[in-house]
Design an enzyme around this catalytic site. Structure first.
Site, PDB file in Angstrom:
ATOM      1  N   HIS A  72       0.873  -1.183   0.000  1.00 45.11           N
ATOM      2  CA  HIS A  72       0.000   0.000   0.000  1.00 45.11           C
ATOM      3  C   HIS A  72       0.911   1.234   0.000  1.00 45.11           C
ATOM      4  CE1 HIS A  72      -2.733   2.952   1.948  1.00 45.11           C
ATOM      5  NE2 HIS A  72      -3.713   2.190   1.501  1.00 45.11           N
TER       6      HIS A  72
ATOM      7  N   ASP B  41       3.385  -4.198   7.918  1.00 46.77           N
ATOM      8  CA  ASP B  41       2.162  -3.415   7.777  1.00 46.77           C
ATOM      9  C   ASP B  41       1.005  -4.385   8.000  1.00 46.77           C
ATOM     10  OD1 ASP B  41      -0.109  -2.165   6.973  1.00 46.77           O
ATOM     11  OD2 ASP B  41       0.575  -1.667   4.952  1.00 46.77           O
TER      12      ASP B  41
ATOM     13  N   GLN C 123      -4.217  -4.911   7.121  1.00 48.21           N
ATOM     14  CA  GLN C 123      -5.219  -5.890   6.685  1.00 48.21           C
ATOM     15  C   GLN C 123      -5.063  -7.219   7.436  1.00 48.21           C
ATOM     16  OE1 GLN C 123      -7.716  -5.072   4.824  1.00 48.21           O
ATOM     17  NE2 GLN C 123      -6.976  -3.149   3.972  1.00 48.21           N
TER      18      GLN C 123
ATOM     19  N   LYS D 269     -10.287  -0.559  10.809  1.00 42.22           N
ATOM     20  CA  LYS D 269     -10.441  -1.747   9.948  1.00 42.22           C
ATOM     21  C   LYS D 269     -10.731  -2.997  10.780  1.00 42.22           C
ATOM     22  CE  LYS D 269      -7.180  -0.063   6.450  1.00 42.22           C
ATOM     23  NZ  LYS D 269      -8.045   0.476   5.419  1.00 42.22           N
TER      24      LYS D 269
ATOM     25  N   CYS E 189      -4.910   2.670  -3.525  1.00 42.45           N
ATOM     26  CA  CYS E 189      -3.675   3.195  -2.918  1.00 42.45           C
ATOM     27  C   CYS E 189      -2.535   2.186  -3.044  1.00 42.45           C
ATOM     28  CB  CYS E 189      -3.886   3.567  -1.452  1.00 42.45           C
ATOM     29  SG  CYS E 189      -5.183   4.768  -1.204  1.00 42.45           S
TER      30      CYS E 189
HETATM   31  N1  C6P Z   1      -6.310   0.607   2.957  1.00 38.34           N
HETATM   32  C1  C6P Z   1      -8.222   0.302   1.504  1.00 38.34           C
HETATM   33  O1  C6P Z   1      -9.343   0.576   1.080  1.00 38.34           O
HETATM   34  P1  C6P Z   1      -4.949   3.816   7.247  1.00 38.34           P
HETATM   35  O2  C6P Z   1      -5.520   4.638   6.112  1.00 38.34           O
HETATM   36  O3  C6P Z   1      -3.790   4.484   7.905  1.00 38.34           O
HETATM   37  O4  C6P Z   1      -5.987   3.364   8.215  1.00 38.34           O
HETATM   38  O5  C6P Z   1      -4.427   2.452   6.599  1.00 38.34           O
HETATM   39  C2  C6P Z   1      -3.494   2.499   5.549  1.00 38.34           C
HETATM   40  C3  C6P Z   1      -3.268   1.153   4.970  1.00 38.34           C
HETATM   41  C4  C6P Z   1      -2.026   0.563   5.106  1.00 38.34           C
HETATM   42  N2  C6P Z   1      -1.778  -0.660   4.646  1.00 38.34           N
HETATM   43  C5  C6P Z   1      -2.722  -1.392   4.014  1.00 38.34           C
HETATM   44  C6  C6P Z   1      -2.385  -2.766   3.543  1.00 38.34           C
HETATM   45  C7  C6P Z   1      -3.987  -0.857   3.825  1.00 38.34           C
HETATM   46  O6  C6P Z   1      -4.920  -1.584   3.216  1.00 38.34           O
HETATM   47  C8  C6P Z   1      -4.265   0.460   4.290  1.00 38.34           C
HETATM   48  C9  C6P Z   1      -5.602   1.100   4.052  1.00 38.34           C
HETATM   49  C10 C6P Z   1      -7.655   1.090   2.639  1.00 38.34           C
HETATM   50  O7  C6P Z   1      -7.569  -0.627   1.022  1.00 38.34           O
HETATM   51  C11 C6P Z   1      -7.687   2.565   2.359  1.00 38.34           C
HETATM   52  S1  C6P Z   1      -6.672   3.024   1.000  1.00 38.34           S
END
Ligand code: C6P
Length: 409
Positions: free
Chosen positions: A122, A199, A202, A225, A365
């Site tokens: 991401h 990271d 997910q 999430k 993203c």
């Molecule tokens: N992905 C998606 O719709 P934040 O925005 O900080 O809570 O998480 C960022 C992030 C980091 N790593 C991974 C693997 C992610 O999937 C995400 C967030 C969302 O897929 C928003 S782009």
């Protein structure tokens, strides 16, 4: 399909209808819905407990502080941390990854050093490293993905030389659903000077994670999430790593002394939590953790495998539909990205929305991965604890309708 039982009644928003059709919410990779327990905990906090933490000499503030610190302890237990001090509250996974990039990378990297990432990441696990690489002269190198959408480790030995100081990998892709090779990288990194960052945005919501066994130095994830509120996330770090991490934000709360020329940091984790923290959000995340623990993370994972297997089967009935992700559910989570013929992902998502099915469309993203897959945009359905087989059936019905609308028959 599941050991979870029908938990849908716990999620008030899932009772909403759009033009008479019940909502089918298939965008949990973006953010999950919230159970009553989380909503009520936040409501109660503002009604009964609201005060700033770690400051007031009065009982209400002490009670708010206790609740905030109790949430930290819950999160620590949930991920198997050795102590609550290993848990830093952040704004989300993005902020947690930036803490490591700027608090670790900026102070340790120099020209000739390397940061090893994967093309599956991401943007939150690419862009902060690019920014720090620009400032330090370090170089980024990437592991590729293979034809099964998994991170390709065939040239790991070649890439992981003494120049690599940081390895950062996603535990689960938000596009393909593929699990990241965390265990393999942990083993490889153990013989080097590099730190391993995971990271877990997910991964942590969808599978049992035990940091004691993960082999990582740092783990980042987001509360929203995993049934918690927005505005709260976590950076977990090994105690010796957190002790060596520099704070990236200065302000109140993160110091024990300040003179006109200098400041002495507060102990870990408070030195990383400058300013008034997201108190209600942390307490809400604690309630989400309670809820997930009651479901049991093994059961959460089993449900995800079952519903993903069902979705992949049903999607395979639809002509011209390409799924970008592993077929074997043991190696993946519930984010399922696809293209239907030459229908643009956004057009497809709009048609699905007309049938009450909420999905995400776009590059998610993860532009480098999309380029690697040769897709400009995909439509993505993603599942969580409240999704049932009928949700998949409604998705499939709506996809057949989309075929008609776009003249694919
Ligand atoms: N992905 C998606 O719709 P934040 O925005 O900080 O809570 O998480 C960022 C992030 C980091 N790593 C991974 C693997 C992610 O999937 C995400 C967030 C969302 O897929 C928003 S782009």
């Amino acid at each position: 399909m599941t050991d979870l039982g029908d938990v849908r009644g716990d999620f008030p928003l899932l009772g909403r209808t759009f033009e008479g059709r019940p909502l089918v919410y298939l965008d949990s990779a973006a953010t999950t819905q919230k159970p009553h327990r989380v909503i009520e905990t936040i409501d109660r906090y503002y009604r009964e407990l609201n005060a700033n933490v770690h400051r007031g000499a009065y009982r209400l503030s002490a009670a708010a502080t206790d609740a905030y610190e109790e949430a930290r302890a819950k999160v620590a237990r949930f991920i198997g941390a050795g102590s609550p001090e290993e848990v830093v509250f952040t704004r989300g996974a993005t902020t947690a990854l930036n803490h490591v990039a700027y608090g670790w990378g900026l102070h340790r990297l120099g020209s000739g050093d390397r940061i090893l990432l994967t093309v599956m990441e991401h943007h939150s696990n690419i862009v902060p490293w690019q920014m720090v690489a620009r400032l330090t002269g370090a170089e980024l190198v990437y592991l590729d993905v293979d034809d099964e959408y998994r991170v390709d480790l065939s040239n790991l030995d070649e890439l992981l030389d003494e120049r690599v100081k940081i390895v950062s990998v996603s535990g689960m892709s938000n596009v393909t659903g593929a699990l990241g090779p965390v265990a393999e990288l942990a083993e490889a990194v153990a013989d080097t000077e590099a730190v391993l960052v995971v990271d877990g945005a997910q991964l942590v919501p969808h599978a049992p994670v035990d940091v004691a066994a993960l082999g990582a130095d740092f783990l980042a994830f987001s509360g929203h999430k995993m049934l918690g509120p927005t505005g709260i996330g976590v950076l977990w770090g090994r105690p010796e790593r957190l002790a060596d991490l520099e704070p990236t934000e200065g302000g109140g709360e993160m110091i024990v002394d300040v003179t006109l020329t200098d400041a002495k940091w507060a102990p870990v984790p408070h030195r990383f939590e400058a300013g008034t923290p997201p108190i209600a959000q942390a307490i809400g995340l604690g309630a989400a953790v309670d809820y997930l623990e009651d479901l049991g993370m093994d059961a959460v994972r089993a449900h995800e495998e079952a519903i993903t297997a069902y979705a992949l089967d049903r999607l395979s009935e639809i002509p011209d539909l390409t799924v970008y992700g592993p077929r074997d559910v043991a190696t993946r989570g519930g984010a399922v990205s696809f293209e239907l013929g030459d229908i643009h992902a956004h057009d497809l998502a709009t048609i699905l929305d007309e049938h009450g099915v909420a999905v995400r469309a776009g590059h998610h993203c993860a532009k480098p991965l999309m380029r690697r897959l040769g897709a400009v945009a995909t439509t993505r359905a993603s599942f969580y604890v409240y999704n049932v087989a009928e949700d998949v059936d409604r998705l499939v019905e709506a996809l057949w309708k989309a075929r008609e609308v776009f003249g694919l028959d």
